[in-house]
Design an enzyme around this catalytic site. Structure first.
Site, short mmCIF file in Angstrom:
data_model
loop_
_atom_site.label_atom_id
_atom_site.label_comp_id
_atom_site.label_asym_id
_atom_site.label_seq_id
_atom_site.Cartn_x
_atom_site.Cartn_y
_atom_site.Cartn_z
N ASN A 97 0.36 8.53 -25.64
CA ASN A 97 0.84 9.53 -26.58
C ASN A 97 -0.32 10.44 -26.97
O ASN A 97 -1.45 9.99 -27.10
CB ASN A 97 1.40 8.86 -27.84
N GLU A 105 -0.34 7.25 -33.01
CA GLU A 105 -0.65 6.65 -34.31
C GLU A 105 -2.12 6.37 -34.53
O GLU A 105 -2.57 6.31 -35.68
CB GLU A 105 0.17 5.38 -34.50
N VAL A 106 -2.88 6.13 -33.47
CA VAL A 106 -4.31 5.84 -33.61
C VAL A 106 -5.08 6.97 -32.95
O VAL A 106 -4.85 7.29 -31.79
CB VAL A 106 -4.68 4.48 -32.96
N HIS A 110 -5.69 5.99 -25.90
CA HIS A 110 -5.29 4.67 -25.42
C HIS A 110 -4.06 4.79 -24.54
O HIS A 110 -3.24 5.67 -24.71
CB HIS A 110 -5.04 3.69 -26.57
#
Length: 126
Positions: A97, A105-106, A110
């Site tokens: 994402n 979200e982070v 990743h």
């Protein structure tokens, strides 16, 4: 809360803290370029996160700022993880994402590696 990728890298994010050893993670693989660990809330029988060791918010940041060696090492690490987990056959899904609309979200690049069952369609048609 989704990440605004126009913001600078925040070295207090959870993945940066995992890389520094401040927060434990169930490591699956590690080399000079990447760290892979089990997701704490798996969405498939196999759900591993693969993160680069460098401070990159998302793919755009990584592609623009990482060295050729970092890019090659990270991409190779993802393939190594899939083979070590034995999911290269019958298959797996990679998901990364990037930004608000994707619900990142982070704020650390990743890749989610999902496997262990038939995963179905990636997106539901609108």
């Amino acid at each position: 809360m989704p990440v605004d990728t126009s913001q600078p890298y925040d070295d207090s994010n959870i993945f940066a803290r995992i890389l520094r050893g401040e927060i434990p993670a169930a490591k699956v693989y590690e080399d000079d370029w990447a760290l892979a660990f089990n997701d704490i809330a798996p969405q498939a029988p196999t759900h591993v996160l693969v993160i680069p060791k460098g401070a990159y918010v998302c793919w755009d940041d990584f592609a623009a700022q990482a060295s050729d060696a970092e890019i090659a090492g990270y991409v190779r690490a993802i393939g190594i993880v899939a083979r070590q987990l034995g999911v290269d056959t019958p298959g797996y899904r990679l998901l990364a994402n990037c930004g608000l609309d994707s619900h990142q979200e982070v704020p650390h690049l990743h890749v989610h590696l999902f496997a262990g069952r038939k995963l179905g369609h990636m997106l539901v048609p609108e």
